[in-house]
Write a protein that holds these residues in place. Structure first.
Motif, PDB file in Angstrom:
ATOM      1  N   LEU A  51       0.574  17.326   5.724  1.00 14.86           N
ATOM      2  CA  LEU A  51       1.894  16.715   5.588  1.00 14.86           C
ATOM      3  C   LEU A  51       2.048  15.705   6.709  1.00 14.86           C
ATOM      4  CD1 LEU A  51       4.695  16.682   4.170  1.00 14.86           C
ATOM      5  CD2 LEU A  51       5.416  18.440   5.793  1.00 14.86           C
ATOM      6  N   ASN A  52       2.213  14.437   6.336  1.00 18.65           N
ATOM      7  CA  ASN A  52       2.236  13.357   7.336  1.00 18.65           C
ATOM      8  C   ASN A  52       1.067  13.482   8.310  1.00 18.65           C
ATOM      9  OD1 ASN A  52       4.598  12.082   6.311  1.00 18.65           O
ATOM     10  ND2 ASN A  52       5.858  13.657   7.287  1.00 18.65           N
ATOM     11  N   GLU A  53      -0.109  13.735   7.718  1.00 20.56           N
ATOM     12  CA  GLU A  53      -1.404  13.769   8.413  1.00 20.56           C
ATOM     13  C   GLU A  53      -1.587  14.966   9.337  1.00 20.56           C
ATOM     14  OE1 GLU A  53      -1.858   9.929  10.247  1.00 20.56           O
ATOM     15  OE2 GLU A  53      -2.343   8.962   8.343  1.00 20.56           O
ATOM     16  N   LYS A  54      -0.695  15.954   9.255  1.00 18.40           N
ATOM     17  CA  LYS A  54      -0.857  17.175  10.048  1.00 18.40           C
ATOM     18  C   LYS A  54      -1.086  18.356   9.106  1.00 18.40           C
ATOM     19  CE  LYS A  54       2.007  15.952  14.065  1.00 18.40           C
ATOM     20  NZ  LYS A  54       3.202  16.315  14.845  1.00 18.40           N
ATOM     21  N   ASN A  55      -1.941  19.278   9.521  1.00 20.70           N
ATOM     22  CA  ASN A  55      -2.144  20.496   8.754  1.00 20.70           C
ATOM     23  C   ASN A  55      -0.800  21.217   8.621  1.00 20.70           C
ATOM     24  OD1 ASN A  55      -2.640  23.241   8.017  1.00 20.70           O
ATOM     25  ND2 ASN A  55      -4.752  23.044   8.727  1.00 20.70           N
ATOM     26  N   ILE A  56      -0.354  21.403   7.389  1.00 23.81           N
ATOM     27  CA  ILE A  56       1.012  21.907   7.163  1.00 23.81           C
ATOM     28  C   ILE A  56       1.212  23.311   7.732  1.00 23.81           C
ATOM     29  CG2 ILE A  56       0.593  22.930   4.878  1.00 23.81           C
ATOM     30  CD1 ILE A  56       3.333  21.694   4.031  1.00 23.81           C
ATOM     31  N   PHE A  57       0.127  24.072   7.850  1.00 27.95           N
ATOM     32  CA  PHE A  57       0.255  25.452   8.317  1.00 27.95           C
ATOM     33  C   PHE A  57       0.309  25.547   9.841  1.00 27.95           C
ATOM     34  CE2 PHE A  57      -1.549  25.652   4.066  1.00 27.95           C
ATOM     35  CZ  PHE A  57      -0.614  26.478   3.449  1.00 27.95           C
ATOM     36  N   THR A  58       0.221  24.400  10.513  1.00 27.07           N
ATOM     37  CA  THR A  58       0.374  24.376  11.971  1.00 27.07           C
ATOM     38  C   THR A  58       1.733  23.800  12.381  1.00 27.07           C
ATOM     39  OG1 THR A  58      -0.571  22.146  12.236  1.00 27.07           O
ATOM     40  CG2 THR A  58      -2.113  24.005  12.220  1.00 27.07           C
ATOM     41  N   ILE A  59       2.541  23.381  11.402  1.00 29.00           N
ATOM     42  CA  ILE A  59       3.841  22.765  11.693  1.00 29.00           C
ATOM     43  C   ILE A  59       4.905  23.855  11.815  1.00 29.00           C
ATOM     44  CG2 ILE A  59       5.599  21.134  10.895  1.00 29.00           C
ATOM     45  CD1 ILE A  59       3.406  19.701   9.303  1.00 29.00           C
ATOM     46  N   GLU A  60       5.694  23.806  12.870  1.00 29.96           N
ATOM     47  CA  GLU A  60       6.788  24.769  13.054  1.00 29.96           C
ATOM     48  C   GLU A  60       7.804  24.620  11.915  1.00 29.96           C
ATOM     49  OE1 GLU A  60       7.220  27.080  15.375  1.00 29.96           O
ATOM     50  OE2 GLU A  60       5.400  26.603  16.495  1.00 29.96           O
ATOM     51  N   ASN A  61       8.413  25.746  11.537  1.00 29.64           N
ATOM     52  CA  ASN A  61       9.378  25.719  10.434  1.00 29.64           C
ATOM     53  C   ASN A  61      10.517  24.722  10.667  1.00 29.64           C
ATOM     54  OD1 ASN A  61       8.045  27.572   8.840  1.00 29.64           O
ATOM     55  ND2 ASN A  61       9.141  29.339   9.668  1.00 29.64           N
ATOM     56  N   SER A  62      10.970  24.611  11.913  1.00 29.06           N
ATOM     57  CA  SER A  62      12.075  23.703  12.224  1.00 29.06           C
ATOM     58  C   SER A  62      11.663  22.249  11.989  1.00 29.06           C
ATOM     59  CB  SER A  62      12.523  23.890  13.673  1.00 29.06           C
ATOM     60  OG  SER A  62      11.425  23.731  14.561  1.00 29.06           O
ATOM     61  N   ASP A  63      10.403  21.913  12.301  1.00 28.57           N
ATOM     62  CA  ASP A  63       9.900  20.561  12.050  1.00 28.57           C
ATOM     63  C   ASP A  63       9.622  20.350  10.566  1.00 28.57           C
ATOM     64  OD1 ASP A  63       9.995  19.854  14.736  1.00 28.57           O
ATOM     65  OD2 ASP A  63       7.976  20.620  15.118  1.00 28.57           O
ATOM     66  N   MET A 117       0.844  -1.204   0.000  1.00 25.08           N
ATOM     67  CA  MET A 117       0.000   0.000   0.000  1.00 25.08           C
ATOM     68  C   MET A 117       0.878   1.252   0.000  1.00 25.08           C
ATOM     69  SD  MET A 117      -3.032   0.964   2.670  1.00 25.08           S
ATOM     70  CE  MET A 117      -3.901   2.513   2.525  1.00 25.08           C
ATOM     71  N   ASN A 118       0.506   2.240  -0.844  1.00 24.27           N
ATOM     72  CA  ASN A 118       1.282   3.466  -0.926  1.00 24.27           C
ATOM     73  C   ASN A 118       1.130   4.300   0.340  1.00 24.27           C
ATOM     74  OD1 ASN A 118       2.235   2.997  -3.525  1.00 24.27           O
ATOM     75  ND2 ASN A 118       0.414   3.883  -4.465  1.00 24.27           N
ATOM     76  N   GLN A 119       2.266   4.788   0.854  1.00 24.04           N
ATOM     77  CA  GLN A 119       2.217   5.664   2.020  1.00 24.04           C
ATOM     78  C   GLN A 119       2.147   7.112   1.559  1.00 24.04           C
ATOM     79  OE1 GLN A 119       5.381   5.197   4.905  1.00 24.04           O
ATOM     80  NE2 GLN A 119       4.942   7.186   5.824  1.00 24.04           N
ATOM     81  N   THR A 120       1.074   7.786   1.944  1.00 23.26           N
ATOM     82  CA  THR A 120       0.880   9.175   1.536  1.00 23.26           C
ATOM     83  C   THR A 120       1.669  10.101   2.455  1.00 23.26           C
ATOM     84  OG1 THR A 120      -1.326   8.690   0.672  1.00 23.26           O
ATOM     85  CG2 THR A 120      -0.820  10.994   1.148  1.00 23.26           C
ATOM     86  N   ILE A 121       2.491  10.949   1.845  1.00 17.74           N
ATOM     87  CA  ILE A 121       3.268  11.927   2.610  1.00 17.74           C
ATOM     88  C   ILE A 121       2.522  13.250   2.670  1.00 17.74           C
ATOM     89  CG2 ILE A 121       5.466  13.167   2.759  1.00 17.74           C
ATOM     90  CD1 ILE A 121       6.680  10.899   1.047  1.00 17.74           C
ATOM     91  N   LEU A 122       2.015  13.682   1.515  1.00 19.01           N
ATOM     92  CA  LEU A 122       1.307  14.968   1.462  1.00 19.01           C
ATOM     93  C   LEU A 122      -0.010  14.800   0.729  1.00 19.01           C
ATOM     94  CD1 LEU A 122       2.712  18.487   0.961  1.00 19.01           C
ATOM     95  CD2 LEU A 122       0.853  17.752  -0.539  1.00 19.01           C
ATOM     96  N   GLN A 123      -1.049  15.400   1.287  1.00 18.54           N
ATOM     97  CA  GLN A 123      -2.383  15.355   0.697  1.00 18.54           C
ATOM     98  C   GLN A 123      -2.943  16.765   0.644  1.00 18.54           C
ATOM     99  OE1 GLN A 123      -4.145  12.151   0.116  1.00 18.54           O
ATOM    100  NE2 GLN A 123      -5.615  13.389  -1.034  1.00 18.54           N
TER     101      GLN A 123
END
Length: 259
Positions: A68-80, A1-7
């Motif tokens: 991105l990896n199931e998290k809203n990309i706009f809530t992820i800290e730049n360092s992460d 099964m394909n692992q989705t990185i970004l949706q």
């Protein structure tokens, strides 16, 4: 099964100012999976660079979501974020006297707290990136002493040293001759299959993209569609990509011809 990185779901992209909202494209749904080489194509001004800026959190969408990896990309800290996706732009590098090795080593900055002290693991990642891109012969040169084609491979090596599951490149084959275009395409193809990373890049080299991509994202004024090249050909997606009677897509050979 394909692992989705970004949706990306139901994206509308464009620009917002105090006075108005300028929408460039709407209803964009894409899925980026591990181990896939995916090309983004479309005419000039269609919104390819805006889409890349949106899914890398450089600018916000007008509406819709990016995970991105199931998290809203706009809530992820730049360092992460820098440990999950790497971005290679076509912008000219700032003037500096960095060697090729030092430029690649910058890919480890997200893991060194930006202070530049490299661990044994950092050195190993840098060495692996250099070996994967076959640029051992360039590492002692200054980055301004090498050709555009060589520099693209160095920037890809820097992204590999960053060791993210997703690498996104904005038109990496621009300004390259056919030999170096093919060389970059084949390198990216090899890297996806050897490392299991997902690599997405925008390009105007549609014939090469059809031949070498696992999947393509095609943007037009009417739609944005993602699929394998063979399926896109069968669906007739390329038949009306260029609204010019002199440019025709030949389904038999899978390429554009000029009448």
């Amino acid at each position: 099964m394909n692992q989705t990185i970004l949706q990306a779901n139901k994206l509308s992209i464009g620009y917002t100012s105090k006075k108005e909202v300028t929408t460039i494209a709407t209803d964009i749904n894409i899925s980026l999976n591990k181990g896939k080489l995916i090309t983004l194509i479309g005419g000039n001004g269609i919104g390819k660079s805006t889409l890349l800026r949106t899914i890398t959190a450089i600018q916000k969408p007008i509406s819709g979501e990016v995970f991105l990896n199931e998290k809203n990309i706009f809530t992820i800290e730049n360092s992460d974020l820098a440990q999950q996706q790497s971005l290679v732009l076509t912008d000219k590098l700032p003037s500096s006297n960095l060697s090729v090795w030092e430029l690649i080593a910058l890919g480890r900055q997200p893991y060194t707290n930006w202070i530049g002290t490299l661990s044994e693991e950092d050195f190993n990642k840098i060495t692996t990136a250099i070996q994967l891109t076959n640029i051992e012969h360039l590492i002692e040169k200054k980055h301004h002493e090498i050709s555009d084609g060589q520099l693209q491979k160095v920037l890809i090596a820097r992204a590999l040293a960053q060791d993210t599951d997703l690498i996104i490149l904005d038109e990496p084959t621009t300004h390259l001759d056919l030999f170096h275009k093919v060389s970059v395409f084949k390198l990216l193809q090899k890297l996806t299959h050897e490392t299991g990373k997902c690599i997405l890049f925008s390009t105007h080299d549609i014939d090469l993209a059809i031949q070498l991509s696992d999947e393509m994202i095609v943007m037009t004024d009417e739609f944005c569609i993602q699929d394998q090249p063979c399926n896109l050909i069968q669906k007739g997606v390329f038949d009306t990509l260029f609204k010019d009677e002199h440019i025709v897509f030949d389904k038999t050979y899978g390429k554009f011809i000029v009448r």
